[in-house]
Design an enzyme around this catalytic site. Sequence first.
Site, PDB file in Angstrom:
ATOM      1  N   LYS A   1      -3.009   2.784   1.873  1.00 12.98           N
ATOM      2  CA  LYS A   1      -2.383   2.508   0.570  1.00 12.98           C
ATOM      3  C   LYS A   1      -3.292   1.641  -0.301  1.00 12.98           C
ATOM      4  O   LYS A   1      -3.562   1.958  -1.449  1.00 12.98           O
ATOM      5  CB  LYS A   1      -1.027   1.799   0.758  1.00 12.98           C
ATOM      6  CG  LYS A   1      -0.036   2.563   1.626  1.00 12.98           C
ATOM      7  CD  LYS A   1       1.289   1.833   1.764  1.00 12.98           C
ATOM      8  CE  LYS A   1       1.248   0.525   2.530  1.00 12.98           C
ATOM      9  NZ  LYS A   1       0.928   0.665   3.967  1.00 12.98           N
TER      10      LYS A   1
ATOM     11  N   ARG B   1      10.160  -0.747   0.063  1.00 13.91           N
ATOM     12  CA  ARG B   1      10.037  -0.641   1.517  1.00 13.91           C
ATOM     13  C   ARG B   1      11.377  -0.455   2.195  1.00 13.91           C
ATOM     14  O   ARG B   1      11.428  -0.344   3.412  1.00 13.91           O
ATOM     15  CB  ARG B   1       9.443  -1.942   2.042  1.00 13.91           C
ATOM     16  CG  ARG B   1       7.993  -1.854   2.421  1.00 13.91           C
ATOM     17  CD  ARG B   1       7.572  -3.223   2.899  1.00 13.91           C
ATOM     18  NE  ARG B   1       6.536  -3.156   3.861  1.00 13.91           N
ATOM     19  CZ  ARG B   1       5.241  -3.228   3.532  1.00 13.91           C
ATOM     20  NH1 ARG B   1       4.854  -3.335   2.302  1.00 13.91           N
ATOM     21  NH2 ARG B   1       4.345  -3.187   4.484  1.00 13.91           N
TER      22      ARG B   1
ATOM     23  N   ARG C   1     -10.251  -3.605  10.230  1.00 13.13           N
ATOM     24  CA  ARG C   1     -10.260  -3.900   8.782  1.00 13.13           C
ATOM     25  C   ARG C   1     -10.710  -5.328   8.490  1.00 13.13           C
ATOM     26  O   ARG C   1     -10.356  -6.265   9.182  1.00 13.13           O
ATOM     27  CB  ARG C   1      -8.834  -3.717   8.251  1.00 13.13           C
ATOM     28  CG  ARG C   1      -8.659  -4.260   6.855  1.00 13.13           C
ATOM     29  CD  ARG C   1      -7.353  -3.859   6.256  1.00 13.13           C
ATOM     30  NE  ARG C   1      -6.216  -4.256   7.061  1.00 13.13           N
ATOM     31  CZ  ARG C   1      -4.995  -3.841   6.796  1.00 13.13           C
ATOM     32  NH1 ARG C   1      -4.764  -3.023   5.799  1.00 13.13           N
ATOM     33  NH2 ARG C   1      -4.001  -4.241   7.545  1.00 13.13           N
TER      34      ARG C   1
ATOM     35  N   ARG D   1      -7.052 -10.274   8.321  1.00  7.34           N
ATOM     36  CA  ARG D   1      -5.660 -10.673   8.129  1.00  7.34           C
ATOM     37  C   ARG D   1      -5.035 -11.168   9.425  1.00  7.34           C
ATOM     38  O   ARG D   1      -5.261 -10.601  10.482  1.00  7.34           O
ATOM     39  CB  ARG D   1      -4.856  -9.480   7.588  1.00  7.34           C
ATOM     40  CG  ARG D   1      -4.905  -9.394   6.088  1.00  7.34           C
ATOM     41  CD  ARG D   1      -4.362  -8.093   5.551  1.00  7.34           C
ATOM     42  NE  ARG D   1      -3.050  -7.714   6.065  1.00  7.34           N
ATOM     43  CZ  ARG D   1      -2.388  -6.649   5.636  1.00  7.34           C
ATOM     44  NH1 ARG D   1      -2.891  -5.889   4.680  1.00  7.34           N
ATOM     45  NH2 ARG D   1      -1.211  -6.349   6.142  1.00  7.34           N
TER      46      ARG D   1
ATOM     47  N   ARG E   1       5.128  -4.131  12.833  1.00  6.48           N
ATOM     48  CA  ARG E   1       5.064  -3.586  11.461  1.00  6.48           C
ATOM     49  C   ARG E   1       5.352  -2.089  11.474  1.00  6.48           C
ATOM     50  O   ARG E   1       6.000  -1.556  10.570  1.00  6.48           O
ATOM     51  CB  ARG E   1       3.684  -3.885  10.846  1.00  6.48           C
ATOM     52  CG  ARG E   1       3.542  -5.360  10.438  1.00  6.48           C
ATOM     53  CD  ARG E   1       2.093  -5.799  10.328  1.00  6.48           C
ATOM     54  NE  ARG E   1       1.323  -5.041   9.368  1.00  6.48           N
ATOM     55  CZ  ARG E   1      -0.014  -4.999   9.352  1.00  6.48           C
ATOM     56  NH1 ARG E   1      -0.708  -5.677  10.252  1.00  6.48           N
ATOM     57  NH2 ARG E   1      -0.634  -4.299   8.442  1.00  6.48           N
TER      58      ARG E   1
HETATM   59  P1  AP5 Z   1      -5.693   0.047   4.076  1.00  5.20           P
HETATM   60  O1  AP5 Z   1      -5.951   0.799   2.831  1.00  5.20           O
HETATM   61  O2  AP5 Z   1      -5.974  -1.407   4.084  1.00  5.20           O
HETATM   62  O3  AP5 Z   1      -4.210   0.349   4.603  1.00  5.20           O
HETATM   63  P2  AP5 Z   1      -2.788  -0.031   3.994  1.00  5.20           P
HETATM   64  O4  AP5 Z   1      -1.958   1.205   3.982  1.00  5.20           O
HETATM   65  O5  AP5 Z   1      -2.932  -0.794   2.727  1.00  5.20           O
HETATM   66  O6  AP5 Z   1      -2.258  -0.924   5.190  1.00  5.20           O
HETATM   67  P3  AP5 Z   1      -1.618  -2.367   5.212  1.00  5.20           P
HETATM   68  O7  AP5 Z   1      -1.828  -2.888   6.596  1.00  5.20           O
HETATM   69  O8  AP5 Z   1      -2.074  -3.208   4.076  1.00  5.20           O
HETATM   70  O9  AP5 Z   1      -0.115  -1.997   5.025  1.00  5.20           O
HETATM   71  P4  AP5 Z   1       1.095  -2.842   5.351  1.00  5.20           P
HETATM   72  O10 AP5 Z   1       2.151  -2.030   4.718  1.00  5.20           O
HETATM   73  O11 AP5 Z   1       1.304  -3.121   6.791  1.00  5.20           O
HETATM   74  O12 AP5 Z   1       0.762  -4.282   4.730  1.00  5.20           O
HETATM   75  P5  AP5 Z   1       1.164  -4.995   3.365  1.00  5.20           P
HETATM   76  O13 AP5 Z   1       0.045  -5.865   2.963  1.00  5.20           O
HETATM   77  O14 AP5 Z   1       1.711  -4.020   2.407  1.00  5.20           O
HETATM   78  O15 AP5 Z   1      -6.522   0.759   5.243  1.00  5.20           O
HETATM   79  C1  AP5 Z   1      -6.586   0.205   6.550  1.00  5.20           C
HETATM   80  C2  AP5 Z   1      -8.005   0.293   7.105  1.00  5.20           C
HETATM   81  O16 AP5 Z   1      -8.318   1.656   7.357  1.00  5.20           O
HETATM   82  C3  AP5 Z   1      -9.078  -0.230   6.140  1.00  5.20           C
HETATM   83  O17 AP5 Z   1     -10.032  -0.940   6.868  1.00  5.20           O
HETATM   84  C4  AP5 Z   1      -9.686   1.037   5.519  1.00  5.20           C
HETATM   85  O18 AP5 Z   1     -11.077   0.884   5.258  1.00  5.20           O
HETATM   86  C5  AP5 Z   1      -9.459   2.092   6.598  1.00  5.20           C
HETATM   87  N1  AP5 Z   1      -9.116   3.384   6.037  1.00  5.20           N
HETATM   88  C6  AP5 Z   1      -8.295   3.639   4.959  1.00  5.20           C
HETATM   89  N2  AP5 Z   1      -8.190   4.972   4.734  1.00  5.20           N
HETATM   90  C7  AP5 Z   1      -8.946   5.581   5.694  1.00  5.20           C
HETATM   91  C8  AP5 Z   1      -9.239   6.947   5.984  1.00  5.20           C
HETATM   92  N3  AP5 Z   1      -8.729   7.955   5.249  1.00  5.20           N
HETATM   93  N4  AP5 Z   1     -10.048   7.195   7.048  1.00  5.20           N
HETATM   94  C9  AP5 Z   1     -10.566   6.173   7.796  1.00  5.20           C
HETATM   95  N5  AP5 Z   1     -10.339   4.871   7.551  1.00  5.20           N
HETATM   96  C10 AP5 Z   1      -9.527   4.560   6.519  1.00  5.20           C
HETATM   97  O19 AP5 Z   1       2.366  -5.916   3.828  1.00  5.20           O
HETATM   98  C11 AP5 Z   1       2.170  -6.984   4.724  1.00  5.20           C
HETATM   99  C12 AP5 Z   1       3.492  -7.679   5.031  1.00  5.20           C
HETATM  100  O20 AP5 Z   1       4.051  -8.234   3.824  1.00  5.20           O
HETATM  101  C13 AP5 Z   1       4.610  -6.785   5.588  1.00  5.20           C
HETATM  102  O21 AP5 Z   1       4.488  -6.632   6.986  1.00  5.20           O
HETATM  103  C14 AP5 Z   1       5.863  -7.581   5.170  1.00  5.20           C
HETATM  104  O22 AP5 Z   1       6.079  -8.668   6.033  1.00  5.20           O
HETATM  105  C15 AP5 Z   1       5.483  -8.147   3.812  1.00  5.20           C
HETATM  106  N6  AP5 Z   1       5.869  -7.273   2.669  1.00  5.20           N
HETATM  107  C16 AP5 Z   1       5.026  -6.661   1.782  1.00  5.20           C
HETATM  108  N7  AP5 Z   1       5.708  -5.935   0.880  1.00  5.20           N
HETATM  109  C17 AP5 Z   1       7.018  -6.095   1.191  1.00  5.20           C
HETATM  110  C18 AP5 Z   1       8.227  -5.565   0.638  1.00  5.20           C
HETATM  111  N8  AP5 Z   1       8.219  -4.738  -0.417  1.00  5.20           N
HETATM  112  N9  AP5 Z   1       9.403  -5.910   1.222  1.00  5.20           N
HETATM  113  C19 AP5 Z   1       9.441  -6.740   2.295  1.00  5.20           C
HETATM  114  N10 AP5 Z   1       8.345  -7.272   2.865  1.00  5.20           N
HETATM  115  C20 AP5 Z   1       7.130  -6.950   2.331  1.00  5.20           C
HETATM  116 MG    MG Z   2      -2.594  -2.788   2.158  1.00  2.00          MG
END
Ligand code: AP5
Ligand code: MG
Length: 216
Positions: free
Chosen positions: A14, A89, A128, A162, A173
């Site tokens: 994402k 979410r 990552r 992270r 997660r």
């Molecule tokens: P990356 O693009 O970083 O993945 P991502 O989908 O952004 O994954 P996240 O871990 O950030 O998602 P998340 O939903 O767990 O965390 P968030 O910060 O939103 O890609 C990952 C890796 O893979 C990178 O190194 C990249 O280079 C590689 N990659 C990408 N695409 C690739 C491909 N096609 N092929 C190969 N490699 C690839 O949320 C964190 C926390 O915040 C949550 O757990 C929760 O506690 C809280 N939170 C956030 N939003 C909310 C909400 N709306 N409601 C409640 N709690 C929330």
């Molecule tokens: Mg992310």
Amino acid sequence: MRILVLLGPPGAGKGTQAKRLERAYGIVQLSTGDMLRAAVASGSDLGREAKDVMDAGKLMPDAIMTEIISDRIEQPDCANGFILDGFPRTRAQAEALDALLDRKGLALDKVVELKVDEQALVERVSGRFACAKCGAGYHDKFQPPKQAGICDVCGSTEFIRRADDNAETVRARLSAYREQTAPILPYYRDKGVLVEVDGMADIDEVTRQIEHVLNG
Ligand code: AP5
Ligand code: MG
């Protein structure tokens, strides 16, 4: 005005794709995870609450997240459109978003589901890292900096990982995604805005697929 949601489990890509679309379309990435990490770093009350919840791999309360997004989309940089990365979410967040957009006379263009194989996610998430200065994202294997140890974008030599990117928290997660987030997919399918993209393709190919959806 373009309004896009990127949906997918942790590590689906994402954030990676949102940053690319931000540059290609001149619309801003709204990552609720990044906003919460900024709150944690600032030491605010919100940050203290968020730290415990994020370290446990659970979700923050819907009302707090909806208020954060509601305030954020009023900012002038959202005038061209925005990419929601990590919000909504839950079903409650999805409904609150619709109500919010409705009040402003806006609507979602597309909800892109990045479909991935769960087996690949642990490797993606554990490899990552990001530039400590400008936030550019990298991966040990899939997206290393062009010159090892130096950020492609700003030249910094400091990188961060992270706190929630360990195997145990990633499992929590993933469960939160399966139990609370995946159930909103049918909600968007019924509205006719859901599009599936193969998130297992390489990073450039995923971008091409999303651009195809947006241009089509
Ligand atoms: P990356 O693009 O970083 O993945 P991502 O989908 O952004 O994954 P996240 O871990 O950030 O998602 P998340 O939903 O767990 O965390 P968030 O910060 O939103 O890609 C990952 C890796 O893979 C990178 O190194 C990249 O280079 C590689 N990659 C990408 N695409 C690739 C491909 N096609 N092929 C190969 N490699 C690839 O949320 C964190 C926390 O915040 C949550 O757990 C929760 O506690 C809280 N939170 C956030 N939003 C909310 C909400 N709306 N409601 C409640 N709690 C929330
Ligand atoms: Mg992310």
